[in-house]
Design an enzyme around this catalytic site. Structure first.
Site, mmCIF file in Angstrom:
data_model
loop_
_atom_site.group_PDB
_atom_site.id
_atom_site.type_symbol
_atom_site.label_atom_id
_atom_site.label_comp_id
_atom_site.label_asym_id
_atom_site.label_seq_id
_atom_site.Cartn_x
_atom_site.Cartn_y
_atom_site.Cartn_z
ATOM 1 N N ALA A 1 -12.119 76.038 -59.106
ATOM 2 C CA ALA A 1 -12.910 77.214 -59.477
ATOM 3 C C ALA A 1 -13.637 77.049 -60.807
ATOM 4 O O ALA A 1 -14.548 77.810 -61.118
ATOM 5 C CB ALA A 1 -11.998 78.437 -59.554
ATOM 6 N N LYS A 2 -13.207 76.080 -61.604
ATOM 7 C CA LYS A 2 -13.821 75.768 -62.897
ATOM 8 C C LYS A 2 -14.017 77.025 -63.752
ATOM 9 O O LYS A 2 -15.087 77.284 -64.283
ATOM 10 C CB LYS A 2 -15.135 75.021 -62.699
ATOM 11 C CG LYS A 2 -14.943 73.685 -61.981
ATOM 12 C CD LYS A 2 -16.250 72.947 -61.791
ATOM 13 C CE LYS A 2 -16.021 71.603 -61.128
ATOM 14 N NZ LYS A 2 -15.583 71.728 -59.712
#
Length: 269
Positions: free
Chosen positions: A95-96
Site C-alpha cells: 500500500a506504500k
C-alpha cells in the site's frame, strides 16, 4: 505470523518466493470477465495454483482500489481466503502508506486489524512518527521502502547526504526506531550491487526484493549479496507469473513460471 514461522516455511519449501497480485482487468484472461467478481476469481485461481511454491503473497492495493467498492471487496475476499486456507503464508499489503502519527495509526489498524495482513509497505519520507505507529502491533511487520527498483530511485534515494547515500541513512535511522525488529526493507533486485552495503547496516532484517523477472533483476546476484544466515529474503515476482498466459491455460502457465523460480531458489539456498 512470526519471523521464525516465515523462516521455517522458507526452509521447508526451499523457496523464498513472494507472488505479487497486481490484478489488472485489462490483462487477465478475457473469459474471467464474465464472472461476478473477476478480480477475486483470478486471485483465487493464482493462489490455488502456486501456494505450495511460494511463502508469501503481496496484493498491490492500488490495483484493487482502482475499481472502487467492488475492488476493495475483492481485496477483502482475497486476504480472507488466504488467511482461511493458507494461513502459513506471509501476507503483504503493498500500500506504500506514510503519513503523520494519527493517520499512520489508522492505516495500520486498517491493514493489520481490519484486513488482518501480516505486513504493509510504507514510505519513510515523513520520518519516525510516520513509521513507528506501524511497529506497535505484535507479530505484524512494516516493510520500509529503502532502495526501490524503479529508475526514479536515483532521483533521491542514492543522493549523497553528509557524505553518505540517502538510502543508507534511511536504513541506519530506521533501525534505531522503537520495535525496529518488526521492520523489513524493500530493496530492488535491479540494485543488487548495493546489497552488500545494505547487509552491513541491517544484517538480520528481512529484505523484500522486487524486480526479478519482468524488470530484469538477477536472482543469483540477489542471493549472493543479500542472503543472510536465516535466508532473510522475500523475492517478489508479479507480472512474470500471474500474466504468464492470458488464455484459458493461465493457471497452468502461472504454476510453471512459479515453479521455475522456486527451483532456482532451491538451488541457491
Amino acid at each position: 505470523m512470526t519471523l521464525e514461522n516465515l523462516t521455517t516455511q522458507i526452509l521447508e519449501k526451499k523457496s523464498f518466493l513472494c507472488i505479487g497480485l497486481d490484478i489488472d482487468l485489462e490483462k487477465i484472461p478475457p473469459h474471467l470477465l464474465e464472472e461476478e467478481d473477476p478480480i477475486f476469481t483470478f486471485a483465487k485461481a493464482i493462489i490455488d495454483a502456486t501456494h505450495d511454491l511460494c511463502v508469501a503473497y503481496k496484493p498491490n492495493t492500488a490495483f484493487f482500489e482502482a475499481y472502487g467498492v467492488k475492488g476493495w471487496q475483492a481485496l477483502e475476499k482475497t486476504i480472507h481466503y488466504l488467511n482461511e486456507n493458507y494461513p502459513d503464508h506471509f501476507t503483504i499489503a503493498d500500500a506504500k502508506r506514510g503519513d503523520i502519527g494519527n493517520t499512520s495509526t489508522r492505516y495500520a489498524k486498517a491493514f493489520y486489524e481490519g484486513l488482518n495482513f501480516d505486513s504493509v509497505t510504507i514510505a519513510p519520507y515523513m520520518g519516525k512518527d510516520s513509521v513507528e505507529p506501524f511497529l506497535t502491533f505484535e507479530n505484524k511487520f512494516a516493510i520500509l521502502l529503502a532502495l526501490t527498483s524503479n529508475q526514479g530511485a536515483f532521483d533521491f534515494q542514492t543522493k549523497t547526504v553528509d557524505g553518505k547515500p540517502l538510502y543508507q541513512e534511511v536504513l541506519k535511522t530506521a533501525s534505531q526506531y522503537e520495535n525496529s525488529d518488526r521492520l523489513m526493507y524493500v530493496v530492488g533486485a535491479t540494485k543488487a550491487a548495493y546489497l552488500m552495503e545494505i547487509r552491513k547496516i541491517v544484517p538480520h532484517a528481512f529484505l523484500l526484493v522486487p524486480g526479478v523477472g519482468a524488470q530484469g533483476g538477477s536472482l543469483e546476484e540477489v542471493v549472493k549479496y543479500g542472503k543472510n544466515d536465516q535466508v532473510g529474503l522475500l523475492v517478489n515476482s508479479s507480472r512474470g507469473i500471474i500474466y504468464a498466459s492470458q488464455g484459458k491455460d493461465f493457471i497452468r502457465a502461472a504454476r510453471v513460471k512459479a515453479m521455475e523460480l522456486q527451483q532456482q531458489m532451491a538451488g541457491l539456498i
